[in-house]
Motif scaffolding. Sequence first.
Motif, short mmCIF file in Angstrom:
data_model
loop_
_atom_site.label_atom_id
_atom_site.label_comp_id
_atom_site.label_asym_id
_atom_site.label_seq_id
_atom_site.Cartn_x
_atom_site.Cartn_y
_atom_site.Cartn_z
N ASP A 179 67.65 27.08 31.68
CA ASP A 179 68.74 26.14 31.50
C ASP A 179 68.34 25.07 30.48
OD1 ASP A 179 69.95 27.61 33.45
OD2 ASP A 179 69.80 26.07 35.02
N MET A 180 69.29 24.70 29.63
CA MET A 180 69.00 23.70 28.59
C MET A 180 70.26 22.97 28.19
SD MET A 180 68.49 26.04 25.17
CE MET A 180 67.03 26.82 25.86
N ASP A 181 70.08 21.88 27.47
CA ASP A 181 71.18 21.11 26.92
C ASP A 181 71.13 21.20 25.40
OD1 ASP A 181 72.01 20.19 29.46
OD2 ASP A 181 70.50 18.60 29.40
N ASN A 182 72.29 21.42 24.79
CA ASN A 182 72.37 21.59 23.34
C ASN A 182 73.22 20.52 22.68
OD1 ASN A 182 70.84 23.92 23.56
ND2 ASN A 182 72.24 25.17 22.34
N ILE A 183 72.96 20.32 21.41
CA ILE A 183 73.76 19.43 20.57
C ILE A 183 73.87 20.08 19.20
CG2 ILE A 183 71.88 18.00 19.65
CD1 ILE A 183 75.14 16.54 20.99
N LYS A 184 75.01 20.01 18.58
CA LYS A 184 75.20 20.62 17.26
C LYS A 184 74.42 19.84 16.20
CE LYS A 184 79.77 22.54 18.27
NZ LYS A 184 81.21 22.52 17.91
N HIS A 185 73.84 20.57 15.25
CA HIS A 185 73.11 19.90 14.17
C HIS A 185 74.00 18.92 13.42
CE1 HIS A 185 69.96 23.38 13.76
NE2 HIS A 185 69.85 22.71 14.89
N SER A 186 75.26 19.26 13.28
CA SER A 186 76.18 18.40 12.52
C SER A 186 76.45 17.07 13.22
CB SER A 186 77.51 19.13 12.29
OG SER A 186 78.10 19.54 13.52
N GLU A 187 76.10 16.97 14.50
CA GLU A 187 76.29 15.72 15.23
C GLU A 187 75.07 14.80 15.15
OE1 GLU A 187 78.15 16.01 19.18
OE2 GLU A 187 78.44 18.16 18.78
N LEU A 188 73.96 15.32 14.64
CA LEU A 188 72.74 14.52 14.57
C LEU A 188 72.82 13.50 13.45
CD1 LEU A 188 70.08 17.37 14.95
CD2 LEU A 188 70.98 15.88 16.73
N LYS A 189 72.10 12.41 13.60
CA LYS A 189 71.99 11.42 12.54
C LYS A 189 70.85 11.83 11.60
CE LYS A 189 73.64 7.50 15.27
NZ LYS A 189 73.34 6.12 15.74
N SER A 190 71.03 11.57 10.31
CA SER A 190 70.00 11.91 9.34
C SER A 190 68.74 11.11 9.61
CB SER A 190 70.50 11.62 7.92
OG SER A 190 69.43 11.73 7.00
N ILE A 191 67.60 11.76 9.44
CA ILE A 191 66.32 11.07 9.60
C ILE A 191 66.19 9.89 8.64
CG2 ILE A 191 65.10 12.59 8.01
CD1 ILE A 191 62.67 12.43 9.83
N LYS A 192 66.94 9.95 7.53
CA LYS A 192 66.87 8.89 6.52
C LYS A 192 67.41 7.56 7.05
CE LYS A 192 67.57 12.28 2.84
NZ LYS A 192 68.48 12.73 1.75
N THR A 193 68.22 7.62 8.12
CA THR A 193 68.83 6.39 8.66
C THR A 193 67.98 5.73 9.74
OG1 THR A 193 70.02 7.50 10.48
CG2 THR A 193 71.09 7.46 8.29
N LEU A 194 66.92 6.41 10.17
CA LEU A 194 66.22 5.97 11.37
C LEU A 194 65.51 4.63 11.19
CD1 LEU A 194 65.50 6.56 14.26
CD2 LEU A 194 63.62 7.99 13.50
N ILE A 195 64.83 4.45 10.07
CA ILE A 195 64.11 3.20 9.85
C ILE A 195 65.06 2.00 9.90
CG2 ILE A 195 62.80 1.85 8.17
CD1 ILE A 195 61.42 4.40 7.32
N LYS A 196 66.22 2.14 9.25
CA LYS A 196 67.19 1.04 9.24
C LYS A 196 67.75 0.79 10.63
CE LYS A 196 71.33 -0.62 6.90
NZ LYS A 196 72.36 -0.33 5.85
N GLU A 197 68.08 1.86 11.35
CA GLU A 197 68.70 1.68 12.66
C GLU A 197 67.71 1.11 13.68
OE1 GLU A 197 71.59 3.85 14.39
OE2 GLU A 197 72.34 4.87 12.61
#
Length: 201
Positions: A179-197
């Motif tokens: 059993d697992m939980d999934n999320i679509k790749h298109s729903e993820l935030k770009s890694i490029k935004t992480l430092i700012k967020e």
Amino acid sequence: MNPYEGCRFKISQTAINWAHEQAQAVNNKKKQGHLNNSILKGKGTEAGFLGEYYWQRYFKEISEIISSDPKADYYNHDILIGEKFRCEIKTKQRRYWGYNNLFSQGEASVAKSSSHQTPHLYGFTNVQYERQDPNTKEWFNPEIITLLGWMSYNDFKRNKQQWQAGQKDKSNGFVVHQDMDNIKHSELKSIKTLIKELELE
């Protein structure tokens, strides 16, 4: 437009050697030879360490891999970013998939057996291999790694889709082992935004 521009890397032999050493050390610590929360029963451990290696490389001096620290509780998170943000890296293995398909059709997963983990965020990664043995399902020759993006722990819990053992993942033909939980790749935030967020600038 390539949604993963600047987030796809040719995997170096240095990274492969490091990941192999770490995977051997971790798998040998378990009597059964694999991690309890491993979807692939330990066979994906090396790919997981490749994911950690390139996430840490992306953030460089503001991040630290702790899963390879013998004093750290690597079952709860893999990397510290900015010295305080706990990041758990989840990695999938695939043959070649064009980046458009990877973005529009791919799905990232967190095993139900990882439910004890409470990181600040999940980082998702794809490792592309040259080939896979059709009988043993073992992967050979990692070539390209893609840092797919990230999602906060709370957002993932709100937006996840539940999968049950035996279902087939259309994104890579993988039959779900547990059993697992999934999320679509298109729903993820770009890694490029992480430092700012995370306000680390």
